[in-house]
Design a protein around this motif. Structure first.
Motif, mmCIF file in Angstrom:
data_model
loop_
_atom_site.group_PDB
_atom_site.id
_atom_site.type_symbol
_atom_site.label_atom_id
_atom_site.label_comp_id
_atom_site.label_asym_id
_atom_site.label_seq_id
_atom_site.Cartn_x
_atom_site.Cartn_y
_atom_site.Cartn_z
ATOM 1 N N ALA A 13 0.714 -1.347 0.078
ATOM 2 C CA ALA A 13 0.386 -0.032 0.268
ATOM 3 C C ALA A 13 0.932 0.898 0.158
ATOM 4 O O ALA A 13 1.066 2.202 -0.394
ATOM 5 N N LEU A 14 1.883 1.115 0.793
ATOM 6 C CA LEU A 14 2.634 2.873 0.435
ATOM 7 C C LEU A 14 3.560 2.294 -0.520
ATOM 8 O O LEU A 14 2.835 4.398 -0.831
ATOM 9 N N THR A 15 4.096 1.692 -1.313
ATOM 10 C CA THR A 15 4.670 1.866 -2.597
ATOM 11 C C THR A 15 3.460 1.971 -3.505
ATOM 12 O O THR A 15 4.080 3.324 -4.456
ATOM 13 N N LEU A 16 2.407 1.724 -3.201
ATOM 14 C CA LEU A 16 1.434 1.858 -4.235
ATOM 15 C C LEU A 16 1.036 3.590 -4.580
ATOM 16 O O LEU A 16 1.120 4.522 -5.489
ATOM 17 N N CYS A 17 0.781 4.115 -3.141
ATOM 18 C CA CYS A 17 -0.149 5.214 -3.144
ATOM 19 C C CYS A 17 1.710 6.160 -3.043
ATOM 20 O O CYS A 17 1.207 7.028 -3.211
ATOM 21 N N ALA A 49 12.472 5.287 7.334
ATOM 22 C CA ALA A 49 13.341 5.407 8.861
ATOM 23 C C ALA A 49 12.854 5.588 9.340
ATOM 24 O O ALA A 49 13.238 6.105 10.557
ATOM 25 N N LEU A 50 11.421 6.899 9.599
ATOM 26 C CA LEU A 50 10.863 7.754 10.990
ATOM 27 C C LEU A 50 10.003 5.690 11.185
ATOM 28 O O LEU A 50 10.187 6.373 13.089
ATOM 29 N N THR A 51 9.733 5.415 11.035
ATOM 30 C CA THR A 51 9.426 3.721 11.865
ATOM 31 C C THR A 51 9.716 3.033 11.788
ATOM 32 O O THR A 51 9.230 2.079 12.859
ATOM 33 N N GLY A 52 10.669 2.867 11.754
ATOM 34 C CA GLY A 52 11.795 1.929 11.825
ATOM 35 C C GLY A 52 11.689 0.348 11.467
ATOM 36 O O GLY A 52 12.592 -0.792 12.074
ATOM 37 N N MET A 53 11.002 0.355 10.065
ATOM 38 C CA MET A 53 10.947 -0.921 9.176
ATOM 39 C C MET A 53 12.037 -1.474 9.074
ATOM 40 O O MET A 53 12.661 -0.686 8.198
ATOM 41 N N ASP A 54 12.237 -2.328 9.100
ATOM 42 C CA ASP A 54 13.759 -2.939 8.389
ATOM 43 C C ASP A 54 13.315 -3.145 6.949
ATOM 44 O O ASP A 54 12.115 -3.940 5.932
ATOM 45 N N THR A 55 14.341 -3.484 5.941
ATOM 46 C CA THR A 55 14.541 -3.512 4.957
ATOM 47 C C THR A 55 13.987 -4.758 4.047
ATOM 48 O O THR A 55 13.494 -5.392 3.015
ATOM 49 N N ALA A 56 14.229 -5.593 4.883
ATOM 50 C CA ALA A 56 13.505 -7.336 5.119
ATOM 51 C C ALA A 56 12.182 -7.072 4.932
ATOM 52 O O ALA A 56 11.499 -8.124 3.730
ATOM 53 N N THR A 57 11.518 -6.755 5.916
ATOM 54 C CA THR A 57 10.181 -6.687 5.983
ATOM 55 C C THR A 57 9.353 -6.170 5.133
ATOM 56 O O THR A 57 8.811 -6.726 4.356
ATOM 57 N N TYR A 58 10.163 -5.219 4.135
ATOM 58 C CA TYR A 58 9.845 -4.469 3.340
ATOM 59 C C TYR A 58 9.849 -5.434 1.867
ATOM 60 O O TYR A 58 9.115 -5.334 1.128
ATOM 61 N N GLN A 59 10.818 -5.537 1.719
ATOM 62 C CA GLN A 59 10.675 -6.176 0.382
ATOM 63 C C GLN A 59 10.314 -7.692 0.464
ATOM 64 O O GLN A 59 9.695 -7.974 -0.495
ATOM 65 N N SER A 60 9.993 -8.242 1.824
ATOM 66 C CA SER A 60 8.899 -9.136 1.741
ATOM 67 C C SER A 60 7.755 -9.093 1.250
ATOM 68 O O SER A 60 6.926 -9.818 0.890
ATOM 69 N N GLY A 61 6.957 -7.835 1.604
ATOM 70 C CA GLY A 61 5.873 -7.512 1.492
ATOM 71 C C GLY A 61 6.105 -7.511 0.002
ATOM 72 O O GLY A 61 4.475 -6.509 -0.855
ATOM 73 N N MET A 62 6.345 -7.245 -0.659
ATOM 74 C CA MET A 62 7.081 -6.326 -2.509
ATOM 75 C C MET A 62 7.058 -7.037 -3.013
ATOM 76 O O MET A 62 7.568 -7.174 -4.147
#
Length: 229
Positions: A13-17, A49-62
Motif C-alpha cells: 500500500a505504501l509503495t502504490l500510494c 527511517a521514521l518507523t524503523g521498519m527493516d528493509t527485509a520486511t519491506y522487501q518481503s511485502g513487495m
C-alpha cells in the motif's frame, strides 16, 4: 492478522500510494524533477527511517510486485509490434546506435573504476548499470558482484536518464524520435523507455527495442570484459 497487515499489506500500500502521489505531482507541476519513481523512493525511504521498519520486511511485502518485473518487461514488445515496419527499415542505424551506447557505458564504468581503484566486487556490481534489473542483477551475481549495489545503480541510472534525457536531447539537438528512443533505451533501460513514450509512440517503441538489444549485448560483453579486467 496484525503481522500480516504489517508485513504484506503495508509495504504494498505504501509503495502504490507513494507512486500515485508522484504521478499526481508530476501531472500538476509538469516538472522533470518530479519523477514519480524518484518521489516514491524518497517517500518509502523516509517512511522506513521514521518507523524503523527493516528493509527485509519491506522487501518481503513487495515480492508480488517484484515478480511482475519480468512480465512487465516482456509487455514492451507491444509497441515494437505496432511500429515493426518502420523499425525494420531503420534497423541498421538503430543497431549502430545501441552498440555504440552499450560499449560506451561499459567502457566508462570500467575506466572510472580502474582510475579510482575500486575493488573488483564494486566494479562487477556497477558494470551492468544501464540495463534492466532483470538482466543486470543476474549478471552481477554471476561475476561475484553485490546485488543491492547493482539494483541501486540501475535505478539511479534510470532516474537520472529520465530526468536529464530531455536536457541532453535539447543540448545536442537530438530531434528525431528514433534517435531519442535509442538514447533513452540504451542508457536508461525501462525507466528511460517510459520517458521516451511520453515523447511519442515511435520513440517508445525504439526505446523498447534498444533496451532489449542493449541488454543482450551487455550479457555477451560482460563476461568477456571481466576476463580482460
Amino acid at each position: 492478522m496484525a503481522d500480516f497487515l504489517q508485513i504484506t499489506v503495508l509495504p504494498l500500500a505504501l509503495t502504490l500510494c507513494a507512486y500515485q502521489l508522484g504521478l499526481l505531482l508530476q501531472k500538476k507541476f509538469r516538472s522533470p524533477l518530479l519523477n514519480p519513481i524518484l518521489i516514491s523512493v524518497a517517500i518509502v525511504l523516509g517512511f522506513l527511517a521514521l518507523t524503523g521498519m527493516d528493509t527485509a520486511t519491506y522487501q518481503s511485502g513487495m515480492q508480488a510486485i517484484s515478480w511482475l518485473l519480468t512480465p512487465a518487461t516482456i509487455c514492451l514488445a507491444i509497441p515494437l509490434y505496432q511500429q515493426f515496419s518502420l523499425l525494420k527499415k531503420e534497423l541498421p542505424g538503430i543497431l549502430a546506435g545501441i552498440a555504440a551506447g552499450t560499449v560506451a557505458s561499459l567502457a566508462f564504468v570500467a575506466g572510472w573504476c580502474l582510475v579510482f581503484r575500486y575493488d573488483r566486487a564494486l566494479l562487477v556490481s556497477l558494470l551492468p548499470k544501464s540495463v534492466t534489473s532483470a538482466i543486470g542483477v543476474p549478471l552481477a551475481q554471476m561475476g561475484g558482484g553485490l546485488s543491492p549495489i547493482t539494483t541501486t545503480a540501475i535505478i539511479l541510472t534510470g532516474i537520472l536518464g529520465s530526468l536529464l534525457g530531455p536536457l541532453f536531447c535539447k543540448l545536442f539537438r537530438i530531434k528525431t524520435e528514433i534517435a531519442q528512443g535509442v538514447a533513452y533505451g540504451t542508457s536508461a533501460h525501462v525507466i528511460g523507455t517510459a520517458k521516451a513514450g511520453e515523447h511519442s509512440s515511435l520513440a517508445g517503441a525504439v526505446s523498447s527495442l534498444s533496451l532489449v538489444i542493449a541488454g543482450l549485448m551487455t550479457a555477451v560483453l560482460f563476461p568477456l570484459l571481466l576476463q580482460i579486467l
